[in-house]
Scaffold this active site. Structure first.
Site, PDB file in Angstrom:
ATOM      1  N   ASP A  10       0.835  -1.192   0.000  1.00  0.00           N
ATOM      2  CA  ASP A  10       0.000   0.000   0.000  1.00  0.00           C
ATOM      3  C   ASP A  10       0.877   1.252   0.000  1.00  0.00           C
ATOM      4  O   ASP A  10       1.528   1.562   0.995  1.00  0.00           O
ATOM      5  CB  ASP A  10      -0.892  -0.015   1.242  1.00  0.00           C
ATOM      6  CG  ASP A  10      -2.114   0.864   1.101  1.00  0.00           C
ATOM      7  OD1 ASP A  10      -2.142   1.693   0.179  1.00  0.00           O
ATOM      8  OD2 ASP A  10      -3.038   0.719   1.915  1.00  0.00           O
ATOM      9  N   ASP A  11       0.938   1.954  -1.126  1.00  0.00           N
ATOM     10  CA  ASP A  11       1.703   3.198  -1.252  1.00  0.00           C
ATOM     11  C   ASP A  11       3.221   2.970  -1.207  1.00  0.00           C
ATOM     12  O   ASP A  11       3.961   3.830  -0.722  1.00  0.00           O
ATOM     13  CB  ASP A  11       1.331   4.197  -0.146  1.00  0.00           C
ATOM     14  CG  ASP A  11      -0.072   4.758  -0.274  1.00  0.00           C
ATOM     15  OD1 ASP A  11      -0.837   4.265  -1.125  1.00  0.00           O
ATOM     16  OD2 ASP A  11      -0.409   5.684   0.482  1.00  0.00           O
ATOM     17  N   CYS A  49      -5.549   4.458  -4.217  1.00  0.00           N
ATOM     18  CA  CYS A  49      -5.611   3.092  -3.689  1.00  0.00           C
ATOM     19  C   CYS A  49      -6.775   2.261  -4.240  1.00  0.00           C
ATOM     20  O   CYS A  49      -6.568   1.238  -4.887  1.00  0.00           O
ATOM     21  CB  CYS A  49      -5.695   3.131  -2.162  1.00  0.00           C
ATOM     22  SG  CYS A  49      -4.317   3.974  -1.365  1.00  0.00           S
ATOM     23  N   ASP A 235       0.067  -0.670  -5.090  1.00  0.00           N
ATOM     24  CA  ASP A 235      -1.117  -0.105  -5.738  1.00  0.00           C
ATOM     25  C   ASP A 235      -0.842   1.243  -6.386  1.00  0.00           C
ATOM     26  O   ASP A 235      -1.441   1.593  -7.408  1.00  0.00           O
ATOM     27  CB  ASP A 235      -2.291  -0.003  -4.752  1.00  0.00           C
ATOM     28  CG  ASP A 235      -1.956   0.791  -3.492  1.00  0.00           C
ATOM     29  OD1 ASP A 235      -0.793   1.197  -3.315  1.00  0.00           O
ATOM     30  OD2 ASP A 235      -2.878   0.991  -2.667  1.00  0.00           O
ATOM     31  N   ASN A 236       0.062   2.036  -5.813  1.00  0.00           N
ATOM     32  CA  ASN A 236       0.404   3.346  -6.382  1.00  0.00           C
ATOM     33  C   ASN A 236       1.726   3.803  -5.791  1.00  0.00           C
ATOM     34  O   ASN A 236       2.381   3.075  -5.053  1.00  0.00           O
ATOM     35  CB  ASN A 236      -0.703   4.381  -6.137  1.00  0.00           C
ATOM     36  CG  ASN A 236      -1.203   4.435  -4.713  1.00  0.00           C
ATOM     37  OD1 ASN A 236      -2.342   4.069  -4.430  1.00  0.00           O
ATOM     38  ND2 ASN A 236      -0.366   4.878  -3.796  1.00  0.00           N
TER      39      ASN A 236
END
Length: 466
Positions: A10-11, A49, A235-236
Protein backbone atom coordinates in the site's frame (compact mmCIF):
# COMPACT_ATOMS: atom_id res chain seq x y z
CA UNK A 1 -3.17 -27.41 -9.63
CA UNK A 2 -2.44 -23.85 -10.74
CA UNK A 3 -2.70 -21.35 -7.91
CA UNK A 4 -2.30 -17.57 -7.69
CA UNK A 5 -0.90 -15.57 -4.76
CA UNK A 6 -1.19 -11.79 -5.14
CA UNK A 7 0.69 -9.57 -2.67
CA UNK A 8 -0.28 -5.88 -2.72
CA UNK A 9 1.76 -3.25 -0.89
CA UNK A 10 0.00 0.00 0.00
CA UNK A 11 1.70 3.20 -1.25
CA UNK A 12 5.12 1.58 -1.69
CA UNK A 13 6.05 2.92 -5.10
CA UNK A 14 9.44 1.56 -6.22
CA UNK A 15 11.05 1.98 -2.80
CA UNK A 16 12.81 -1.41 -2.68
CA UNK A 17 16.33 -2.67 -3.08
CA UNK A 18 15.59 -4.56 -6.29
CA UNK A 19 14.38 -1.30 -7.87
CA UNK A 20 17.51 0.58 -6.84
CA UNK A 21 16.66 2.05 -3.42
CA UNK A 22 19.76 1.06 -1.44
CA UNK A 23 18.88 2.96 1.76
CA UNK A 24 15.97 0.59 2.53
CA UNK A 25 16.43 -3.06 3.47
CA UNK A 26 13.92 -5.25 1.58
CA UNK A 27 15.62 -8.66 1.41
CA UNK A 28 12.44 -10.71 1.00
CA UNK A 29 11.04 -8.65 -1.86
CA UNK A 30 14.49 -8.60 -3.45
CA UNK A 31 14.75 -12.39 -3.14
CA UNK A 32 11.40 -12.81 -4.88
CA UNK A 33 12.70 -10.67 -7.75
CA UNK A 34 15.87 -12.76 -7.92
CA UNK A 35 13.81 -15.95 -8.34
CA UNK A 36 11.41 -14.61 -10.98
CA UNK A 37 10.79 -11.66 -13.30
CA UNK A 38 11.15 -8.02 -12.29
CA UNK A 39 9.21 -5.77 -14.66
CA UNK A 40 11.12 -2.51 -14.88
CA UNK A 41 8.44 -0.62 -16.83
CA UNK A 42 5.18 -1.52 -15.11
CA UNK A 43 2.47 1.12 -14.73
CA UNK A 44 -0.78 1.38 -12.88
CA UNK A 45 -3.58 3.31 -14.54
CA UNK A 46 -4.18 5.65 -11.60
CA UNK A 47 -2.28 6.58 -8.43
CA UNK A 48 -5.11 6.12 -5.95
CA UNK A 49 -5.61 3.09 -3.69
CA UNK A 50 -9.17 1.87 -4.40
CA UNK A 51 -9.07 2.89 -8.03
CA UNK A 52 -5.78 1.10 -8.72
CA UNK A 53 -6.98 -2.05 -6.96
CA UNK A 54 -10.09 -2.08 -9.12
CA UNK A 55 -7.86 -1.94 -12.21
CA UNK A 56 -5.91 -4.96 -10.92
CA UNK A 57 -9.08 -6.95 -10.21
CA UNK A 58 -11.02 -6.04 -13.37
CA UNK A 59 -8.46 -5.44 -16.12
CA UNK A 60 -10.32 -2.20 -16.88
CA UNK A 61 -9.63 1.48 -16.34
CA UNK A 62 -11.62 3.32 -13.68
CA UNK A 63 -13.63 5.33 -16.20
CA UNK A 64 -14.88 1.95 -17.49
CA UNK A 65 -15.83 0.49 -14.10
CA UNK A 66 -17.19 3.39 -12.02
CA UNK A 67 -14.54 2.93 -9.31
CA UNK A 68 -13.54 6.53 -9.92
CA UNK A 69 -11.90 7.06 -6.53
CA UNK A 70 -11.72 5.88 -2.94
CA UNK A 71 -14.21 3.32 -1.69
CA UNK A 72 -14.54 4.85 1.81
CA UNK A 73 -18.11 5.15 3.07
CA UNK A 74 -17.94 8.96 2.89
CA UNK A 75 -16.67 8.78 -0.71
CA UNK A 76 -18.65 5.73 -1.85
CA UNK A 77 -17.14 5.15 -5.26
CA UNK A 78 -18.17 1.65 -6.35
CA UNK A 79 -17.53 -0.71 -9.24
CA UNK A 80 -20.52 -1.16 -11.55
CA UNK A 81 -22.64 -4.23 -10.82
CA UNK A 82 -22.17 -5.69 -14.31
CA UNK A 83 -18.34 -5.74 -14.19
CA UNK A 84 -16.65 -9.15 -13.99
CA UNK A 85 -13.95 -9.15 -11.30
CA UNK A 86 -11.13 -11.53 -10.47
CA UNK A 87 -12.83 -13.18 -7.46
CA UNK A 88 -16.10 -13.63 -9.37
CA UNK A 89 -14.35 -15.12 -12.40
CA UNK A 90 -12.18 -17.42 -10.29
CA UNK A 91 -15.20 -18.53 -8.26
CA UNK A 92 -16.99 -19.43 -11.49
CA UNK A 93 -13.94 -21.42 -12.57
CA UNK A 94 -14.08 -23.52 -9.40
CA UNK A 95 -11.12 -21.97 -7.58
CA UNK A 96 -11.00 -21.19 -3.87
CA UNK A 97 -10.79 -17.39 -3.51
CA UNK A 98 -9.77 -15.28 -0.56
CA UNK A 99 -8.50 -11.92 0.57
CA UNK A 100 -6.64 -11.08 3.77
CA UNK A 101 -6.01 -7.56 5.02
CA UNK A 102 -6.97 -4.48 3.02
CA UNK A 103 -9.90 -4.82 0.59
CA UNK A 104 -10.87 -1.21 -0.26
CA UNK A 105 -13.09 -1.96 -3.29
CA UNK A 106 -16.80 -2.52 -3.51
CA UNK A 107 -19.56 -3.45 -3.52
CA UNK A 108 -19.07 -6.81 -1.83
CA UNK A 109 -21.40 -8.56 -4.30
CA UNK A 110 -19.14 -7.55 -7.19
CA UNK A 111 -16.03 -8.75 -5.33
CA UNK A 112 -17.30 -12.04 -3.85
CA UNK A 113 -14.22 -13.58 -2.23
CA UNK A 114 -15.19 -16.82 -0.53
CA UNK A 115 -12.82 -16.16 2.37
CA UNK A 116 -12.67 -12.54 3.51
CA UNK A 117 -10.47 -11.65 6.50
CA UNK A 118 -10.57 -7.88 6.22
CA UNK A 119 -8.32 -5.83 8.47
CA UNK A 120 -6.86 -2.33 8.57
CA UNK A 121 -4.17 -3.43 11.02
CA UNK A 122 -0.43 -3.77 10.23
CA UNK A 123 0.07 -7.08 12.02
CA UNK A 124 1.92 -8.95 9.27
CA UNK A 125 2.27 -12.08 11.43
CA UNK A 126 -1.52 -12.19 11.75
CA UNK A 127 -1.84 -11.97 7.96
CA UNK A 128 0.72 -14.74 7.43
CA UNK A 129 -1.06 -17.02 9.91
CA UNK A 130 -4.34 -16.58 8.07
CA UNK A 131 -2.60 -17.18 4.77
CA UNK A 132 -1.22 -20.43 6.19
CA UNK A 133 -4.71 -21.52 7.21
CA UNK A 134 -5.99 -20.66 3.72
CA UNK A 135 -3.21 -22.68 2.04
CA UNK A 136 -3.94 -25.66 4.27
CA UNK A 137 -7.67 -25.56 3.61
CA UNK A 138 -7.16 -25.31 -0.16
CA UNK A 139 -4.82 -28.28 -0.01
CA UNK A 140 -7.26 -30.30 2.07
CA UNK A 141 -10.09 -29.47 -0.34
CA UNK A 142 -7.82 -30.26 -3.31
CA UNK A 143 -8.80 -26.99 -4.95
CA UNK A 144 -6.66 -24.51 -6.80
CA UNK A 145 -6.74 -21.06 -5.23
CA UNK A 146 -6.58 -17.32 -5.84
CA UNK A 147 -5.49 -15.49 -2.68
CA UNK A 148 -4.80 -11.78 -2.23
CA UNK A 149 -2.86 -10.36 0.71
CA UNK A 150 -3.58 -6.63 1.05
CA UNK A 151 -0.88 -5.18 3.29
CA UNK A 152 -1.57 -1.85 5.01
CA UNK A 153 2.12 -0.92 5.10
CA UNK A 154 3.62 1.45 4.17
CA UNK A 155 0.52 3.70 4.01
CA UNK A 156 0.43 6.72 6.28
CA UNK A 157 -1.51 6.40 9.52
CA UNK A 158 -3.92 9.07 10.78
CA UNK A 159 -1.29 11.08 12.64
CA UNK A 160 0.90 13.81 11.18
CA UNK A 161 3.98 12.15 9.73
CA UNK A 162 3.15 8.66 11.06
CA UNK A 163 3.39 5.29 9.34
CA UNK A 164 2.06 2.85 11.92
CA UNK A 165 5.24 2.65 13.96
CA UNK A 166 3.66 3.51 17.30
CA UNK A 167 3.41 -0.07 18.55
CA UNK A 168 5.28 -3.37 18.53
CA UNK A 169 4.05 -6.20 16.33
CA UNK A 170 4.44 -9.89 17.31
CA UNK A 171 7.35 -11.60 15.64
CA UNK A 172 8.38 -8.46 13.74
CA UNK A 173 11.74 -6.75 14.04
CA UNK A 174 11.57 -2.98 14.25
CA UNK A 175 14.38 -1.14 12.51
CA UNK A 176 15.03 2.55 13.17
CA UNK A 177 16.33 4.62 10.25
CA UNK A 178 18.14 7.89 10.87
CA UNK A 179 16.93 10.91 8.88
CA UNK A 180 20.48 11.62 7.74
CA UNK A 181 20.70 8.13 6.18
CA UNK A 182 17.60 8.27 3.96
CA UNK A 183 17.66 8.95 0.24
CA UNK A 184 15.53 11.95 -0.66
CA UNK A 185 14.04 11.10 -4.08
CA UNK A 186 14.35 13.76 -6.79
CA UNK A 187 10.61 14.39 -6.82
CA UNK A 188 10.87 15.76 -3.24
CA UNK A 189 12.86 18.58 -1.65
CA UNK A 190 15.63 17.83 0.83
CA UNK A 191 14.20 19.30 4.04
CA UNK A 192 14.29 18.12 7.69
CA UNK A 193 10.54 17.39 7.63
CA UNK A 194 10.91 15.29 4.46
CA UNK A 195 13.82 13.32 5.90
CA UNK A 196 11.96 12.64 9.14
CA UNK A 197 8.91 11.31 7.31
CA UNK A 198 11.05 9.20 4.98
CA UNK A 199 12.83 7.65 7.98
CA UNK A 200 9.48 6.63 9.49
CA UNK A 201 8.27 5.47 6.07
CA UNK A 202 11.34 3.20 5.80
CA UNK A 203 10.39 1.54 9.10
CA UNK A 204 6.99 0.69 7.68
CA UNK A 205 8.55 -0.69 4.50
CA UNK A 206 10.91 -2.85 6.57
CA UNK A 207 7.87 -4.32 8.35
CA UNK A 208 6.10 -4.89 5.03
CA UNK A 209 9.11 -6.77 3.70
CA UNK A 210 9.05 -9.10 6.70
CA UNK A 211 5.36 -9.73 6.08
CA UNK A 212 6.09 -10.68 2.47
CA UNK A 213 8.74 -13.12 3.68
CA UNK A 214 6.37 -14.65 6.24
CA UNK A 215 3.66 -15.30 3.65
CA UNK A 216 6.14 -16.80 1.19
CA UNK A 217 7.53 -19.02 3.96
CA UNK A 218 4.01 -20.27 4.71
CA UNK A 219 3.42 -20.98 1.03
CA UNK A 220 6.64 -23.01 0.95
CA UNK A 221 5.70 -24.85 4.14
CA UNK A 222 2.33 -25.82 2.65
CA UNK A 223 4.06 -27.58 -0.25
CA UNK A 224 2.16 -25.48 -2.80
CA UNK A 225 4.92 -23.10 -3.92
CA UNK A 226 5.73 -25.18 -7.00
CA UNK A 227 2.13 -24.84 -8.18
CA UNK A 228 1.64 -21.15 -7.45
CA UNK A 229 2.13 -18.03 -9.56
CA UNK A 230 3.33 -15.35 -7.10
CA UNK A 231 2.79 -11.68 -7.95
CA UNK A 232 4.01 -8.71 -5.90
CA UNK A 233 3.16 -5.08 -6.65
CA UNK A 234 2.25 -1.73 -5.12
CA UNK A 235 -1.12 -0.10 -5.74
CA UNK A 236 0.40 3.35 -6.38
CA UNK A 237 3.39 5.55 -5.68
CA UNK A 238 4.74 6.60 -2.31
CA UNK A 239 2.50 8.82 -0.12
CA UNK A 240 4.25 12.08 -0.87
CA UNK A 241 3.65 15.11 -3.09
CA UNK A 242 4.54 14.71 -6.76
CA UNK A 243 3.76 10.99 -6.40
CA UNK A 244 0.53 9.58 -4.95
CA UNK A 245 -2.64 10.97 -6.62
CA UNK A 246 -0.60 12.25 -9.60
CA UNK A 247 0.02 10.61 -12.94
CA UNK A 248 3.66 11.61 -12.91
CA UNK A 249 5.93 8.58 -13.03
CA UNK A 250 6.57 8.71 -9.27
CA UNK A 251 2.86 7.95 -8.82
CA UNK A 252 2.26 5.34 -11.53
CA UNK A 253 5.61 3.71 -12.44
CA UNK A 254 5.56 0.82 -10.00
CA UNK A 255 7.05 -2.50 -8.95
CA UNK A 256 5.69 -5.66 -10.52
CA UNK A 257 7.38 -8.96 -9.72
CA UNK A 258 6.17 -12.35 -10.96
CA UNK A 259 7.50 -15.77 -10.05
CA UNK A 260 6.11 -18.58 -12.19
CA UNK A 261 6.75 -22.22 -11.28
CA UNK A 262 9.36 -23.59 -13.64
CA UNK A 263 10.19 -20.13 -14.92
CA UNK A 264 13.63 -18.64 -15.31
CA UNK A 265 15.09 -16.62 -12.46
CA UNK A 266 16.54 -13.14 -12.38
CA UNK A 267 14.78 -11.69 -15.43
CA UNK A 268 14.78 -7.90 -15.81
CA UNK A 269 11.89 -7.30 -18.20
CA UNK A 270 11.98 -3.93 -20.06
CA UNK A 271 8.53 -4.07 -21.69
CA UNK A 272 5.91 -1.43 -20.89
CA UNK A 273 3.10 -3.28 -19.13
CA UNK A 274 -0.08 -2.07 -17.50
CA UNK A 275 -1.97 -3.20 -14.43
CA UNK A 276 -4.84 -3.85 -16.86
CA UNK A 277 -2.71 -6.82 -17.98
CA UNK A 278 -2.78 -8.53 -14.57
CA UNK A 279 -6.26 -10.10 -14.67
CA UNK A 280 -5.70 -11.49 -18.20
CA UNK A 281 -2.43 -12.97 -16.91
CA UNK A 282 -4.20 -14.65 -14.01
CA UNK A 283 -6.87 -16.11 -16.28
CA UNK A 284 -4.21 -17.34 -18.71
CA UNK A 285 -2.22 -18.99 -15.92
CA UNK A 286 -5.33 -20.66 -14.51
CA UNK A 287 -6.39 -21.86 -17.97
CA UNK A 288 -9.64 -19.88 -18.10
CA UNK A 289 -11.07 -17.80 -20.91
CA UNK A 290 -11.20 -14.03 -20.48
CA UNK A 291 -14.61 -12.46 -19.80
CA UNK A 292 -16.59 -11.11 -22.74
CA UNK A 293 -16.06 -7.48 -23.67
CA UNK A 294 -13.43 -5.22 -25.15
CA UNK A 295 -10.76 -5.33 -22.46
CA UNK A 296 -7.45 -3.96 -23.68
CA UNK A 297 -5.27 -5.88 -21.23
CA UNK A 298 -3.18 -8.85 -22.38
CA UNK A 299 -1.62 -11.80 -20.62
CA UNK A 300 1.98 -11.19 -19.61
CA UNK A 301 2.90 -14.88 -19.69
CA UNK A 302 4.06 -14.85 -23.35
CA UNK A 303 6.59 -12.11 -22.54
CA UNK A 304 7.29 -13.02 -18.91
CA UNK A 305 10.84 -14.13 -19.61
CA UNK A 306 11.62 -11.52 -22.26
CA UNK A 307 14.80 -9.63 -21.62
CA UNK A 308 14.38 -7.32 -24.58
CA UNK A 309 11.74 -4.81 -25.61
CA UNK A 310 9.00 -6.34 -27.78
CA UNK A 311 7.38 -4.37 -30.62
CA UNK A 312 3.84 -4.53 -29.21
CA UNK A 313 4.75 -3.52 -25.66
CA UNK A 314 6.01 0.05 -26.01
CA UNK A 315 3.11 2.18 -24.78
CA UNK A 316 0.66 2.30 -21.86
CA UNK A 317 -2.27 4.56 -20.96
CA UNK A 318 -3.75 5.74 -17.69
CA UNK A 319 -6.86 7.34 -16.27
CA UNK A 320 -7.37 9.34 -13.06
CA UNK A 321 -10.54 11.19 -12.11
CA UNK A 322 -10.85 11.35 -8.29
CA UNK A 323 -8.97 10.41 -5.15
CA UNK A 324 -11.25 11.58 -2.37
CA UNK A 325 -14.68 12.69 -3.58
CA UNK A 326 -13.57 16.32 -3.13
CA UNK A 327 -10.39 15.71 -5.18
CA UNK A 328 -11.90 16.01 -8.65
CA UNK A 329 -9.17 16.40 -11.26
CA UNK A 330 -9.71 14.22 -14.34
CA UNK A 331 -6.55 13.59 -16.33
CA UNK A 332 -5.30 10.94 -18.77
CA UNK A 333 -1.82 9.91 -19.81
CA UNK A 334 0.08 8.07 -22.51
CA UNK A 335 3.57 6.75 -21.73
CA UNK A 336 6.10 5.40 -24.23
CA UNK A 337 9.66 4.30 -23.65
CA UNK A 338 10.82 7.91 -23.87
CA UNK A 339 7.90 10.33 -23.84
CA UNK A 340 4.93 11.07 -21.56
CA UNK A 341 1.76 12.92 -22.54
CA UNK A 342 -0.81 14.23 -20.04
CA UNK A 343 -4.27 15.50 -21.00
CA UNK A 344 -5.56 17.55 -18.06
CA UNK A 345 -9.30 17.79 -18.65
CA UNK A 346 -10.17 20.18 -15.79
CA UNK A 347 -6.93 22.14 -15.96
CA UNK A 348 -8.64 25.39 -14.90
CA UNK A 349 -9.05 23.90 -11.40
CA UNK A 350 -6.17 23.91 -8.95
CA UNK A 351 -4.71 20.43 -8.53
CA UNK A 352 -6.21 19.16 -5.23
CA UNK A 353 -4.36 17.93 -2.15
CA UNK A 354 -5.51 14.65 -0.64
CA UNK A 355 -6.15 14.89 3.09
CA UNK A 356 -3.18 12.77 4.16
CA UNK A 357 -0.70 14.68 1.98
CA UNK A 358 -2.03 18.10 2.99
CA UNK A 359 -1.65 17.15 6.66
CA UNK A 360 1.87 15.80 6.24
CA UNK A 361 4.99 17.28 7.77
CA UNK A 362 6.50 17.18 4.29
CA UNK A 363 3.94 19.69 2.98
CA UNK A 364 4.39 21.80 6.09
CA UNK A 365 8.09 22.11 5.32
CA UNK A 366 7.69 22.59 1.58
CA UNK A 367 5.03 25.29 1.69
CA UNK A 368 7.08 27.41 4.07
CA UNK A 369 10.22 27.52 1.93
CA UNK A 370 11.18 30.53 -0.12
CA UNK A 371 10.86 29.69 -2.94
CA UNK A 372 8.36 26.88 -2.34
CA UNK A 373 9.55 23.92 -4.40
CA UNK A 374 8.49 20.26 -4.64
CA UNK A 375 11.61 18.66 -6.00
CA UNK A 376 12.38 20.53 -9.21
CA UNK A 377 8.82 21.82 -9.60
CA UNK A 378 7.47 25.00 -8.04
CA UNK A 379 4.38 24.70 -5.87
CA UNK A 380 2.61 27.02 -8.30
CA UNK A 381 3.37 24.70 -11.22
CA UNK A 382 2.25 21.73 -9.12
CA UNK A 383 -1.21 23.11 -8.38
CA UNK A 384 -1.79 25.05 -11.63
CA UNK A 385 -1.24 22.93 -14.69
CA UNK A 386 -1.92 23.50 -18.38
CA UNK A 387 -4.34 21.55 -20.62
CA UNK A 388 -1.54 19.37 -21.92
CA UNK A 389 1.89 18.30 -20.73
CA UNK A 390 4.60 16.57 -22.76
CA UNK A 391 7.89 15.35 -21.35
CA UNK A 392 11.07 13.86 -22.74
CA UNK A 393 11.82 11.36 -19.98
CA UNK A 394 15.30 10.66 -21.26
CA UNK A 395 16.32 14.27 -20.71
CA UNK A 396 13.78 15.06 -17.97
CA UNK A 397 12.86 11.91 -16.00
CA UNK A 398 10.95 13.82 -13.31
CA UNK A 399 8.60 15.61 -15.72
CA UNK A 400 9.46 19.21 -14.95
CA UNK A 401 10.17 20.80 -18.35
CA UNK A 402 6.85 20.82 -20.23
CA UNK A 403 7.41 20.62 -24.00
CA UNK A 404 3.75 20.89 -25.02
CA UNK A 405 4.22 24.42 -26.32
CA UNK A 406 7.59 23.78 -27.97
CA UNK A 407 7.29 24.00 -31.79
CA UNK A 408 10.07 21.43 -32.13
CA UNK A 409 7.81 18.85 -30.45
CA UNK A 410 4.53 19.85 -32.13
CA UNK A 411 4.29 16.74 -34.30
CA UNK A 412 4.92 14.46 -31.33
CA UNK A 413 2.32 16.31 -29.26
CA UNK A 414 -0.30 15.87 -31.97
CA UNK A 415 0.58 12.21 -32.44
CA UNK A 416 0.32 11.40 -28.74
CA UNK A 417 -2.82 13.50 -28.35
CA UNK A 418 -4.45 11.55 -31.19
CA UNK A 419 -3.36 8.19 -29.77
CA UNK A 420 -4.70 9.11 -26.33
CA UNK A 421 -8.03 10.23 -27.77
CA UNK A 422 -8.30 7.03 -29.81
CA UNK A 423 -7.77 5.04 -26.61
CA UNK A 424 -10.39 7.17 -24.85
CA UNK A 425 -12.87 6.40 -27.61
CA UNK A 426 -12.07 2.68 -27.52
CA UNK A 427 -12.63 2.56 -23.76
CA UNK A 428 -15.78 4.71 -23.77
CA UNK A 429 -14.23 7.45 -21.68
CA UNK A 430 -16.85 10.05 -20.58
CA UNK A 431 -14.03 12.57 -20.09
CA UNK A 432 -13.16 12.88 -23.77
CA UNK A 433 -14.12 16.53 -24.09
CA UNK A 434 -14.67 19.03 -26.88
CA UNK A 435 -15.85 22.60 -26.29
CA UNK A 436 -16.09 21.78 -22.57
CA UNK A 437 -18.59 18.95 -23.12
CA UNK A 438 -18.27 15.17 -22.97
CA UNK A 439 -18.48 13.73 -26.47
CA UNK A 440 -20.09 10.63 -25.00
CA UNK A 441 -22.92 12.75 -23.60
CA UNK A 442 -23.71 14.36 -26.97
CA UNK A 443 -22.91 11.52 -29.37
CA UNK A 444 -26.49 11.31 -30.69
CA UNK A 445 -26.48 15.02 -31.47
CA UNK A 446 -23.17 14.71 -33.27
CA UNK A 447 -24.55 11.81 -35.31
CA UNK A 448 -27.47 14.09 -36.24
CA UNK A 449 -25.04 16.63 -37.66
CA UNK A 450 -24.61 19.11 -34.82
CA UNK A 451 -21.58 21.35 -35.37
CA UNK A 452 -19.15 22.14 -32.59
CA UNK A 453 -15.72 23.80 -32.39
CA UNK A 454 -12.63 21.61 -32.42
CA UNK A 455 -11.23 22.82 -29.11
CA UNK A 456 -10.90 21.35 -25.62
CA UNK A 457 -12.69 24.06 -23.64
CA UNK A 458 -15.68 26.33 -24.13
CA UNK A 459 -14.65 29.92 -24.88
CA UNK A 460 -17.21 32.41 -23.52
CA UNK A 461 -15.47 35.22 -25.41
CA UNK A 462 -15.96 33.31 -28.66
CA UNK A 463 -18.99 31.06 -28.14
CA UNK A 464 -19.80 30.42 -31.81
CA UNK A 465 -19.89 26.87 -33.14
CA UNK A 466 -18.67 27.74 -36.64
Amino acid sequence: MRNILLLIADDLGRMTGCYGETAIATPNIDRLAETGTRFDMAFTSTASCSASRSVIYTGLHTHETGQYGLNHDHHHFMTFDHVDTAPALMNAAGMKTGIIGKVHVGPDAVYPWQVRAESWERDVRWAADRAAAFFDSAKAEQKSFFLTIGFIDPHRDETRGGFGNDRAYPGVEDRIFAPEDVTVPPFLTDLPEVRQELADYYRSIYRLDQGVGMVLDELERSGLADETLVVFLSDNGSPFLNSKTTLYDAGVHLPLIMRMPGGRAGIANPNLVSFTDILPTFLDWAGHAPPPGQRKGRSLLPILEAGTLEDDWQAVFGSHTFHEVTNYWPTRFMRTTRYKYHRNVAWQLDFPFSGDLYGSLTWEGIRNQDPAMIGGRSVKDYVRRPPEELYDLEADPHEVNNLAGDPAHRDRLLEMRAATEAWQRETGDPWLYRDGVSLRAIEKHLEAGMAMPDRFDFDPDNPGSR
